[in-house]
Design a protein around this motif. Structure first.
Motif, short mmCIF file in Angstrom:
data_model
loop_
_atom_site.label_atom_id
_atom_site.label_comp_id
_atom_site.label_asym_id
_atom_site.label_seq_id
_atom_site.Cartn_x
_atom_site.Cartn_y
_atom_site.Cartn_z
N LYS A 109 -4.98 -1.65 -12.06
CA LYS A 109 -4.17 -2.32 -11.04
C LYS A 109 -3.06 -1.40 -10.57
O LYS A 109 -2.34 -0.79 -11.37
CB LYS A 109 -3.58 -3.61 -11.60
N ILE A 110 -2.91 -1.30 -9.26
CA ILE A 110 -1.91 -0.41 -8.67
C ILE A 110 -0.55 -1.11 -8.64
O ILE A 110 -0.43 -2.26 -8.22
CB ILE A 110 -2.31 -0.02 -7.24
N LYS A 111 0.47 -0.41 -9.08
CA LYS A 111 1.85 -0.90 -9.02
C LYS A 111 2.62 -0.09 -7.99
O LYS A 111 2.20 0.98 -7.57
CB LYS A 111 2.51 -0.79 -10.40
N ASP A 112 3.76 -0.63 -7.58
CA ASP A 112 4.57 0.03 -6.58
C ASP A 112 5.00 1.42 -7.05
O ASP A 112 5.39 1.59 -8.22
CB ASP A 112 5.80 -0.83 -6.27
N CYS A 113 4.92 2.40 -6.19
CA CYS A 113 5.33 3.78 -6.43
C CYS A 113 4.40 4.54 -7.38
O CYS A 113 4.79 5.57 -7.93
CB CYS A 113 6.77 3.85 -6.96
N TYR A 114 3.19 4.06 -7.56
CA TYR A 114 2.23 4.81 -8.37
C TYR A 114 1.93 6.16 -7.71
O TYR A 114 1.73 6.25 -6.50
CB TYR A 114 0.93 4.03 -8.50
N LEU A 115 1.89 7.21 -8.55
CA LEU A 115 1.55 8.55 -8.10
C LEU A 115 0.18 8.91 -8.69
O LEU A 115 -0.01 8.84 -9.90
CB LEU A 115 2.60 9.56 -8.56
N ILE A 116 -0.76 9.28 -7.84
CA ILE A 116 -2.12 9.55 -8.27
C ILE A 116 -2.53 10.95 -7.82
O ILE A 116 -2.30 11.34 -6.68
CB ILE A 116 -3.09 8.49 -7.71
N ASN A 117 -3.11 11.69 -8.74
CA ASN A 117 -3.55 13.07 -8.48
C ASN A 117 -5.07 13.13 -8.40
O ASN A 117 -5.77 12.49 -9.17
CB ASN A 117 -3.04 13.99 -9.59
N MET A 118 -5.57 13.89 -7.44
CA MET A 118 -7.00 14.18 -7.32
C MET A 118 -7.14 15.58 -6.75
O MET A 118 -6.54 15.90 -5.72
CB MET A 118 -7.69 13.13 -6.45
N GLY A 119 -7.88 16.44 -7.44
CA GLY A 119 -7.94 17.84 -7.01
C GLY A 119 -6.56 18.47 -7.05
O GLY A 119 -5.85 18.38 -8.05
N ILE A 120 -6.16 19.09 -5.96
CA ILE A 120 -4.79 19.62 -5.85
C ILE A 120 -3.96 18.75 -4.90
O ILE A 120 -2.92 19.17 -4.40
CB ILE A 120 -4.79 21.09 -5.38
N SER A 121 -4.43 17.53 -4.66
CA SER A 121 -3.77 16.60 -3.74
C SER A 121 -3.21 15.40 -4.49
O SER A 121 -3.59 15.14 -5.63
CB SER A 121 -4.76 16.13 -2.67
N TYR A 122 -2.32 14.68 -3.81
CA TYR A 122 -1.68 13.52 -4.41
C TYR A 122 -1.61 12.39 -3.38
O TYR A 122 -1.55 12.63 -2.17
CB TYR A 122 -0.24 13.85 -4.86
N ILE A 123 -1.62 11.15 -3.90
CA ILE A 123 -1.32 10.01 -3.05
C ILE A 123 -0.24 9.18 -3.75
O ILE A 123 -0.19 9.12 -4.98
CB ILE A 123 -2.56 9.13 -2.74
N VAL A 124 0.64 8.60 -2.94
CA VAL A 124 1.68 7.71 -3.44
C VAL A 124 1.42 6.32 -2.86
O VAL A 124 1.23 6.17 -1.65
CB VAL A 124 3.08 8.20 -3.03
N CYS A 125 1.39 5.32 -3.73
CA CYS A 125 1.09 3.95 -3.30
C CYS A 125 2.36 3.09 -3.32
O CYS A 125 3.17 3.18 -4.24
CB CYS A 125 0.05 3.31 -4.22
N SER A 126 2.52 2.28 -2.29
CA SER A 126 3.64 1.34 -2.25
C SER A 126 3.19 0.10 -1.49
O SER A 126 2.09 0.05 -0.94
CB SER A 126 4.88 1.98 -1.59
N PHE A 127 4.07 -0.91 -1.45
CA PHE A 127 3.72 -2.17 -0.81
C PHE A 127 4.78 -2.60 0.20
O PHE A 127 5.95 -2.24 0.07
CB PHE A 127 3.55 -3.28 -1.86
N TRP A 165 -6.48 10.80 -11.46
CA TRP A 165 -5.47 10.82 -12.52
C TRP A 165 -4.21 10.04 -12.11
O TRP A 165 -3.70 10.21 -11.01
CB TRP A 165 -5.09 12.26 -12.85
N LEU A 166 -3.72 9.21 -13.02
CA LEU A 166 -2.53 8.40 -12.78
C LEU A 166 -1.34 8.97 -13.54
O LEU A 166 -1.42 9.20 -14.76
CB LEU A 166 -2.78 6.96 -13.24
N CYS A 167 -0.24 9.19 -12.82
CA CYS A 167 0.97 9.72 -13.46
C CYS A 167 1.56 8.68 -14.41
O CYS A 167 1.73 7.52 -14.04
CB CYS A 167 2.01 10.12 -12.41
N LEU A 168 1.89 9.11 -15.62
CA LEU A 168 2.39 8.21 -16.65
C LEU A 168 3.91 8.07 -16.54
O LEU A 168 4.66 8.46 -17.44
CB LEU A 168 1.98 8.72 -18.04
N MET A 169 4.36 7.48 -15.45
CA MET A 169 5.79 7.35 -15.19
C MET A 169 6.42 6.25 -16.04
O MET A 169 7.64 6.20 -16.20
CB MET A 169 6.04 7.09 -13.70
#
Length: 283
Positions: free
Chosen positions: A131-149, A248-252
């Motif tokens: 489940k995605i939470k606010d401000c999740y940082l996700i890595n794939m390859g050498i790229s990143y996505i930041v999720c918010s609501f 990959w999910l950042c363990l913030m």
């Protein structure tokens, strides 16, 4: 960071009873592949450089003690239990410090891991729908996505959208995409594909990504929300295909370590095993 004497005493009393956490190095640019690190309730069992035995185990790099550099510390071994070098003889300020911490929690009787915001992050490999939470940082390859609501960043009125707080906003950061913005309303999108394929909802220009690298979908009912999974998600689990290099999910926030979990930090990859301690048989 300080642990009370009472807590340390409790951790000491159970050290021969609790499960042992074993970390195996899967890949590293500075440490030996296959090396295993064992941790119990008090911390790292052998070769700890910090030798505090307070329930915490810190991993990181405090600079090359052989180099005369203002970024290094005179007490180089006092703040880290296990050293993982980002580069040979690297004294870059961004990579000097504690990368992540593992500690035993008495309340849940388990091991927790947390990124300590130094270096390039500590990331858990996503192997199940998360489940995605606010401000999740996700890595794939050498790229990143930041999720918010929400709708603040897209300048839309909350009154014009039903359940505006359910809108998922994704920012993409790659070599050629700097904060590219995408938003998804669950009324219109139930499933979102991210990858290199032209069919994807979000196309990321990164040769290390799979054609369909990961899937985000909205689930209703119990624990409603947006969920992310690696690879191209389908209704038939047997047809699901994982990505080549993982999502990959950042363990913030502190995260429970489970048996088989894989995580990475500064070009070092680890696999977790939970080992039951042998109980002495009563005579």
């Amino acid at each position: 960071n300080k642990v009370s004497p009472d807590t340390i005493q409790k951790l000491k009393e159970i050290r021969n009873k609790v499960d042992i956490l074993e970390l195996e190095i899967l890949s590293s640019i500075s440490n030996q592949k296959g090396e295993k690190i064992k941790i119990n309730s008090l911390g790292m069992l052998e070769k700890s450089k910090r030798k505090a035995y307070d329930g915490n185990t810190f991993f990181g790099f405090l600079g090359d003690e052989n180099l005369n550099n203002e970024n290094t510390t005179n007490n180089i071994n006092e703040e880290i239990d296990f050293v993982i070098k980002p580069k040979e003889k690297s004294n870059d300020k961004k990579t000097i410090g504690r990368y992540f911490r593992i500690r035993y929690d008495l309340n849940i009787n388990g091991y927790l891991i947390k990124d300590l915001e130094c270096g390039f992050g500590t990331f858990k490999k996503i192997t199940e729908k998360t489940k995605i939470k606010d401000c999740y940082l996700i890595n794939m390859g050498i790229s990143y996505i930041v999720c918010s609501f929400g709708v603040d960043e897209i300048n839309l009125s909350e009154t014009s959208i039903i359940d505006a707080d359910k809108i998922l906003i994704i920012k993409v950061y790659s070599e050629v995409q700097s904060g590219e913005l995408h938003f998804f309303n669950p009324q219109q999108f139930k499933k979102i594909y991210i990858g290199r394929d032209a069919y994807c909802n979000i196309i990321v220009d990164d040769t290390l990504l799979s054609r369909f690298h990961c899937t985000i979908e909205y689930k209703e009912g119990n624990d409603e929300g947006w969920y992310i999974s690696d690879g191209k998600g389908t209704d038939d689990i047997s047809e699901e295909k994982p990505s080549t290099n993982g999502t990959w999910l950042c363990l913030m926030e502190e995260t429970l370590i489970k048996d088989g979990m894989i995580f990475k930090s500064n070009q070092n990859q680890f696999k977790c095993s939970i080992i039951k301690q042998k109980k002495n048989k009563k005579k």
